[in-house]
Design an enzyme around this catalytic site. Sequence first.
Site, PDB file in Angstrom:
ATOM      1  N   HIS A   5      -3.662  -5.144   0.544  1.00 48.06           N
ATOM      2  CA  HIS A   5      -3.096  -5.982   1.774  1.00 48.06           C
ATOM      3  C   HIS A   5      -3.021  -7.172   1.512  1.00 48.06           C
ATOM      4  O   HIS A   5      -4.114  -7.937   2.147  1.00 48.06           O
ATOM      5  CB  HIS A   5      -3.752  -5.252   2.733  1.00 48.06           C
ATOM      6  CG  HIS A   5      -3.588  -3.758   2.894  1.00 48.06           C
ATOM      7  ND1 HIS A   5      -2.688  -3.423   3.982  1.00 48.06           N
ATOM      8  CD2 HIS A   5      -4.191  -2.527   2.433  1.00 48.06           C
ATOM      9  CE1 HIS A   5      -2.424  -1.885   3.695  1.00 48.06           C
ATOM     10  NE2 HIS A   5      -3.732  -1.681   3.127  1.00 48.06           N
TER      11      HIS A   5
ATOM     12  N   GLU B 117      -1.597  -9.323   3.357  1.00 46.30           N
ATOM     13  CA  GLU B 117      -1.320 -10.004   4.760  1.00 46.30           C
ATOM     14  C   GLU B 117      -2.799 -10.462   5.104  1.00 46.30           C
ATOM     15  O   GLU B 117      -3.085 -11.289   6.147  1.00 46.30           O
ATOM     16  CB  GLU B 117      -0.804  -8.988   5.754  1.00 46.30           C
ATOM     17  CG  GLU B 117      -1.490  -7.794   6.077  1.00 46.30           C
ATOM     18  CD  GLU B 117      -1.120  -6.628   5.129  1.00 46.30           C
ATOM     19  OE1 GLU B 117      -1.515  -5.661   5.435  1.00 46.30           O
ATOM     20  OE2 GLU B 117      -0.811  -6.924   4.032  1.00 46.30           O
TER      21      GLU B 117
ATOM     22  N   CYS C  32       0.825  -1.248  -0.113  1.00 50.04           N
ATOM     23  CA  CYS C  32      -0.042   0.050  -0.041  1.00 50.04           C
ATOM     24  C   CYS C  32       0.747   1.334  -0.061  1.00 50.04           C
ATOM     25  O   CYS C  32       1.387   1.639  -1.247  1.00 50.04           O
ATOM     26  CB  CYS C  32      -0.880  -0.264   1.269  1.00 50.04           C
ATOM     27  SG  CYS C  32      -2.165   1.127   0.908  1.00 50.04           S
TER      28      CYS C  32
END
Length: 549
Positions: free
Chosen positions: A521, A523, A387
């Site tokens: 993102h 993750e 990001c």
Amino acid sequence: MARYIFITGGVVSSLGKGLMAASLAALLQARGYRVRIRKFDPYLNVDPGTMSPYQHGEVYVTDDGAETDLDLGHYERFTGVAAHQSDNVTSGRIYQQIIQRERRGDYLGATVQVVPHVTDAIKAFAQADTVDDDGQELDFVLCEIGGTVGDIESLPFIEAIRQLKNELGRGRSISVHVTLVPYIAAAGELKTKPTQHSVREIAALGVAPDVLVCRCEHPLPPSERAKIAQFCNVPASAVIPALDAKSIYAVPLQYHAEGLDAEVLRAFGIEPGASPDLSRWTEIVERLFNPQGTVTIGVVGKYVGLQDAYKSLNEALVHGGIANRVKVDVRWIDAELFEGEDGDIAGQLEPCDAILVPGAFGERGAEGKIAAIRFARERKIPYFGICFGMQMACIEGARDLAGIAHASSTEFGPTEEPVVGLITEWMGREGLEKRAAEGDLGGTMRLGAYEASLAGNSVVASIYGTTTISERHRHRYEVNTHYREALEKGGLVFSGLSPDGTLPEIVERPDHPWFVGVQFHPELKSKPFDPHPLFASFIGAAVKQSRLV
């Protein structure tokens, strides 16, 4: 019909209710049951989206674009069940909806009160959406109540679950209460009185716990379990010790060894039967506790004083280590250390096998992150930008390789070279979405899962094994495609775009050992039993780097 497990906490906060809920759901799932977990937060924010990470940790984002509590990340990582917007609700959101209905006249002149209007809304949220994503009826819905029993904010939620337990009847709901059994070092004793008081307080509110989970630093002797059972009106087998674990991924195995899942089923009148299939968790723990090496990852961020601000990121790095059978040593580095003439960037980053710059908001620390990216690029150290980390990589490339000396982001103020700028419109799930710079902050970003198209000959396409991906987003600024040609001449290739080709999603440097920046993102979708491919590849690159040193 779905059965309900209501999870509350007492004595102090941060006892691990969310981790316990996730572990219990994973154990029930391992027994073949369909599960879903929900989080009820008593604070008055509509959602955590506008809260500082130092206040509440990271904001977790679901596929359908909800900004939620970080516990939903635990829920997904432990069960693999995708969370929905309906799985997290706050007092603020409930009151907002009730007041909107009152303004419209929906209550037909009635006096609007906490009971029944607020409690009815809470019960409705608890009972909504009781089928899984395949349309199958859920077996268990776990509802975690945030905060601590005794907090004034949580009283409507406790009252709501009291009513709901009564309405559902026997065999349809139970209550699990998480408490603390502190160890007094001077006396050399575990003290059960705080647990007794906490149970007495919640029972006085009409919710008598069926199972007690007791956090403690030392093993809970049978005599103390018997004392808690006697004074808290539960069987001794329903007093479950919860000692600290070496890894959160060992917690399901520990809870199973203490009989949590079997006791929960007995509380519903269900015979536990055969042991659950926990092979998934034993394999994860075996890989975690028996690594074949260690890699050091430098995370250059701005919220490093509170690791909960990067909870999903930290776990995704661990998952990358599981995939490569190595221990991941995360070195948290404040980006501001690299700003100014005294910034010891080499001293901080040379010991790292790879460097990662995570998401963030605002100008503070931006120049330090750009300096860290330059270091990674020039020293050929694997780099992963997420990001904001992708945006800063583009600014670094523009300044140092594309000759755009004043490259910057409009997030930091007016600039003559807006390499990164506010996205004012994009194609959302329900058509064209538009935003203005002066608009509200809450819930106005590009949120949730969006598809991206990858270049067939790109590094990321080989990592994913496909050219079409779907990833979760949370941002309001984007790299300006007007600078694409200049950036690509400098070696920074735009290897992933939105399906319509308007929004940059991924950049990479093919001439670098591993240099990838992503606008989304990744993750948020990583799990210990299914590590995200980008994190698995990134840690793999760090392993190669460590062997070169």
